[in-house]
Design an enzyme around this catalytic site. Sequence first.
Site, short mmCIF file in Angstrom:
data_model
loop_
_atom_site.label_atom_id
_atom_site.label_comp_id
_atom_site.label_asym_id
_atom_site.label_seq_id
_atom_site.Cartn_x
_atom_site.Cartn_y
_atom_site.Cartn_z
N THR A 99 0.87 -1.18 0.00
CA THR A 99 0.00 0.00 0.00
C THR A 99 0.90 1.22 0.00
O THR A 99 1.59 1.50 0.98
CB THR A 99 -0.92 0.01 1.23
OG1 THR A 99 -1.80 -1.11 1.16
CG2 THR A 99 -1.75 1.28 1.28
N LYS A 174 -7.28 1.57 -3.32
CA LYS A 174 -6.98 1.22 -1.93
C LYS A 174 -7.23 2.41 -1.01
O LYS A 174 -7.68 2.26 0.14
CB LYS A 174 -5.53 0.74 -1.82
CG LYS A 174 -5.11 0.34 -0.39
CD LYS A 174 -5.93 -0.82 0.16
CE LYS A 174 -5.56 -1.16 1.61
NZ LYS A 174 -4.28 -1.85 1.75
N LYS A 242 -0.37 5.53 8.37
CA LYS A 242 0.41 5.64 7.15
C LYS A 242 -0.52 5.72 5.94
O LYS A 242 -0.38 6.58 5.06
CB LYS A 242 1.34 4.45 7.00
CG LYS A 242 2.24 4.49 5.75
CD LYS A 242 2.60 3.11 5.23
CE LYS A 242 1.45 2.50 4.45
NZ LYS A 242 1.82 1.26 3.73
#
Length: 290
Positions: A99, A174, A242
């Site tokens: 990711t 995502k 994050k």
Amino acid sequence: MSQRAAWIGLGVMGYPMAGHLKSKAGIPVTVYNRTGAKAEKWAAQFSDKTAPTPAEAARDADFVFACVGNDDDLRQVTTGPDGAFQAMKKGAVFVDHTTASADVARELHAAASAKGLGFVDAPVSGGQAGAENGVLTVMCGGEQGDFDKAAPLIAHYSRMCRLLGPTGSGQLAKMVNQICIAGLVQGLSEAVNFGMKAGLNMEAVVEVISKGAAGSWQMENRHKTMIAGKFDFGFAVDWMRKDLGICLAEANNNGASLPITALIDQFYADVQKMGGKRWDTSSLIARLQR
């Protein structure tokens, strides 16, 4: 001749994903991990071999898969001095399950294309359990031909895999996924906390409402541990922050408004200050119960 693969990054997601690839596809898989002992353990378990660098792992591979921490980690294992791009053969495809940002996906696609390599950005959703059970959702960006080559192998550890557009589209999808999850978990946290304050049997309440319009994966899979105050498992708060940072940076670029996401990101900062950096994301409820 049979295909060969390499896998870079054997964390809580990469380790079982690589295992499914090896056991189900039945092809040689050479692994690299920053902590060598983890790679040796995987190789012993799945009867294959390790490599001392990403480049050595990728040499002669038809497909190279990666699942590492962030943009910088990804650059290191691809275009760095010992990165996979230094040794991959022309025509090979790099599949990135990290990711990361859409910008780094586009950057690495350009670098791969210059060397005659394919590149697919393919972040996943489903968490550690999804990786272990081989039922991840994989969101892909890239060229159709590269995706078509990689999809049969990705299928060994996923139940949904789709090409959503050009390079970077997987990472953007995502981001959509994480924005949705953040809102769901905060709403569930407030609801469970409210119900407990009101003296309700929240396991019974959730059993009822989960079958209606309020139902979600988070409700079904996290309500019991939220009620019990157990968070030492799952997708860590540090990782979610994050990811939300990536979402907020992209929104700043494209002009999207993410007021709730920005607020929940700060709620997760509160959880970190409470010592919950490695707690599951459902620990948002803990800040309501201080």
